[in-house]
Design a protein around this motif. Structure first.
Motif, mmCIF file in Angstrom:
data_model
loop_
_atom_site.group_PDB
_atom_site.id
_atom_site.type_symbol
_atom_site.label_atom_id
_atom_site.label_comp_id
_atom_site.label_asym_id
_atom_site.label_seq_id
_atom_site.Cartn_x
_atom_site.Cartn_y
_atom_site.Cartn_z
ATOM 1 N N ASP A 19 20.242 27.986 -34.058
ATOM 2 C CA ASP A 19 21.432 28.332 -33.148
ATOM 3 C C ASP A 19 22.755 28.726 -33.887
ATOM 4 O O ASP A 19 23.356 29.476 -33.725
ATOM 5 N N ARG A 74 25.082 28.222 -41.002
ATOM 6 C CA ARG A 74 26.388 29.212 -40.402
ATOM 7 C C ARG A 74 27.329 29.682 -41.674
ATOM 8 O O ARG A 74 27.622 30.952 -41.368
ATOM 9 N N ASP A 116 22.352 30.146 -37.066
ATOM 10 C CA ASP A 116 21.978 31.172 -37.497
ATOM 11 C C ASP A 116 22.370 32.548 -36.659
ATOM 12 O O ASP A 116 23.014 33.341 -37.111
ATOM 13 N N ALA A 117 22.097 32.157 -35.246
ATOM 14 C CA ALA A 117 22.170 33.380 -34.484
ATOM 15 C C ALA A 117 23.668 33.309 -33.927
ATOM 16 O O ALA A 117 23.994 34.476 -33.616
ATOM 17 N N THR A 118 24.458 32.281 -33.624
ATOM 18 C CA THR A 118 25.606 32.423 -33.073
ATOM 19 C C THR A 118 26.816 32.281 -34.266
ATOM 20 O O THR A 118 28.036 32.585 -33.751
ATOM 21 N N ARG A 119 26.406 31.755 -35.073
ATOM 22 C CA ARG A 119 27.534 31.679 -36.461
ATOM 23 C C ARG A 119 28.413 30.550 -35.717
ATOM 24 O O ARG A 119 29.716 30.575 -36.495
ATOM 25 N N ARG A 120 28.166 29.721 -35.157
ATOM 26 C CA ARG A 120 29.033 28.488 -34.539
ATOM 27 C C ARG A 120 28.024 27.272 -34.575
ATOM 28 O O ARG A 120 26.885 27.050 -34.514
ATOM 29 N N ARG A 155 27.868 24.533 -32.282
ATOM 30 C CA ARG A 155 28.156 24.222 -30.617
ATOM 31 C C ARG A 155 27.602 23.017 -30.005
ATOM 32 O O ARG A 155 26.241 22.326 -30.466
ATOM 33 N N ASN A 181 33.440 24.752 -37.635
ATOM 34 C CA ASN A 181 33.667 26.384 -37.433
ATOM 35 C C ASN A 181 34.700 27.035 -38.466
ATOM 36 O O ASN A 181 35.102 27.990 -38.126
ATOM 37 N N GLU A 206 26.455 22.765 -27.185
ATOM 38 C CA GLU A 206 25.093 23.069 -26.388
ATOM 39 C C GLU A 206 24.057 22.692 -27.263
ATOM 40 O O GLU A 206 23.055 22.249 -26.812
ATOM 41 N N ALA A 207 24.222 23.219 -28.614
ATOM 42 C CA ALA A 207 23.045 23.234 -29.483
ATOM 43 C C ALA A 207 22.862 21.751 -29.959
ATOM 44 O O ALA A 207 21.589 21.418 -29.998
#
Length: 406
Positions: A134, A247, A136-140, A142, A206, A144-145
């Motif tokens: 997550d 991230r 890696d994909a969102t650069r956040r 989160r 972040n 939710e993750a």
């Protein structure tokens, strides 16, 4: 607690809050507790961390070593990342006194019969993998993750499944009595403050203006101080270290087993978290930098070992041609050293007859052995790779202890 340093971070504040035990269980002394002293971490979203030159050099050097390993082996040696993920998950679980054999752990990964500890370790692997992907994909980083990772960790735990993937709504504590915060080592902030603390933590996590290793260490220590779950805070908190490093692109492909270095000094690790609460962040930052340095160094050897193992398998199996089911199975086993028929068919897109034939050839070549207690649902083990998982952990632990004793 470790030796006190000059304060380099805002210390926690403490407040006395009323307490009433909800259950009548436990000794009478717990039922008479009327007040507790809760810890209130600082808000950190805008804080900077000034480092002295030796610490700055240490964090920069370990980040450079990590990036070099990732650059050389990250794209070409997927098996190394799988090996590292398993080592990290196993040793992160050991910090929480959760342990099982690698064979049982493998059965749990495959979803076949395994004991509770093995299932817990396999669930930790799923949580770690989710957090890294997550980030890696969102650069956040989160919420939710984190909640999804916590659900991964506890969804197969009968006694905790009802709380899987939810932040706490009651007061918790670390150490002391099972029935009240009497004599607790740490009493986290009250449950109603958790959402605001987490928002603050995510804002800090972040940012892009902090050294990645420093940021990862402080995010981890702050998360452990907030302790937003009833259970699983340590394992989820250690996944955050890897999520922050991914991230920030300190690593793009690999997951060095940092927990293996931390488990070598379990009490010092907990003391470093206490130092953080006292206003000394340097202890946990330095400890993480050393852990990364040692884990990275030993992962270089693991990369070489995996390549040599694969070459030796090819020779023992009669040098199968590229693209054949056996050749592809040998490649797969460097990543998945515990396999069953279903996994081989799914990952290699083979029919049942071809999959069985490839497994039989690998068994004849002594690449695989049949796992004990797997008569009804056969599981095969690639012992050479499993030995490397254990050896990588052992080397990191030994290196950590040797460095501490120098």
């Amino acid at each position: 607690m470790s030796a006190r340093l000059d304060l380099d971070w805002q210390p926690h504040r403490y407040e006395v809050r009323p307490w009433q035990q909800r259950s009548a269980r436990g000794p009478r002394i717990d039922r008479t507790v009327r007040e507790i002293r809760v810890s209130l971490p600082p808000l950190i979203r805008d804080l900077d961390y000034p480092m002295d030159r030796p610490l700055a050099a240490m964090t920069q050097a370990c980040a450079g070593d990590l990036g070099h390993l990732d650059l050389v082996h990250g794209r070409t040696l997927r098996a190394l990342n799988h090996l590292q993920l398993r080592t990290e998950s196993v040793d992160s679980s050991k910090i929480e006194n959760v342990d099982a054999s690698l064979a049982d752990y493998g059965r749990a990964l495959l979803g076949v019969g395994a004991n509770a500890s093995a299932i817990s370790m396999a669930s930790a692997t799923a949580a770690l993998t989710r957090m890294i992907r997550d980030a890696d994909a969102t650069r956040r980083i989160r919420s939710e993750a984190i909640l999804a990772a916590h659900h991964d960790l506890f969804r197969r735990n009968a006694s905790e499944a009802h709380r899987a993937g939810t932040y706490r709504t009651t007061q918790n504590w670390v150490g002391g009595s099972d029935y009240s915060p009497r004599d607790a080592l740490h009493v986290p902030p009250p449950p109603e403050t958790v959402p605001d603390y987490l928002d603050d933590l995510f804002a800090f996590a972040n940012r892009d203006d902090l050294p990645p290793v420093v940021q990862a260490a402080i995010v981890h220590a702050q998360f452990e101080s907030i302790h937003p779950f009833i259970d699983g805070n340590g394992r989820i908190g250690r996944t955050l270290i890897h999520a922050v490093l991914r991230r920030r692109r300190a690593t793009r492909h690999l997951t060095v087993p940092i927990a293996s270095a931390l488990v070598a000094h379990r009490e010092r690790y907990f003391a470093a978290l206490n130092d953080y609460r006292a206003g000394n962040a340097r202890t946990i930052v330095a400890m993480l930098a050393v852990a990364i340095r040692i884990a990275t160094s030993e992962s270089w050897k693991a990369a070489t070992d995996v390549v040599e193992i694969r070459e030796a398998w090819g020779e023992r199996a009669g040098s199968p041609r590229a693209g054949t089911p056996l050749f592809r199975l040998l490649d797969l086993l460097t990543e998945e050293p515990i396999a069953n028929l279903a996994l081989v068919r799914e990952r290699l897109h083979l029919g049942e007859d071809d999959a069985r034939a490839a497994l039989a050839q690998a068994l004849d070549a002594r690449v695989l052995v049949k796992a004990p207690r797997s008569r009804r649902a056969p599981v095969w083990l690639a012992r050479d790779v499993l030995d490397e998982v254990e050896d990588l952990s052992t080397r990191i632990v030994a290196g950590s202890r040797a460095l501490r004793s120098d």
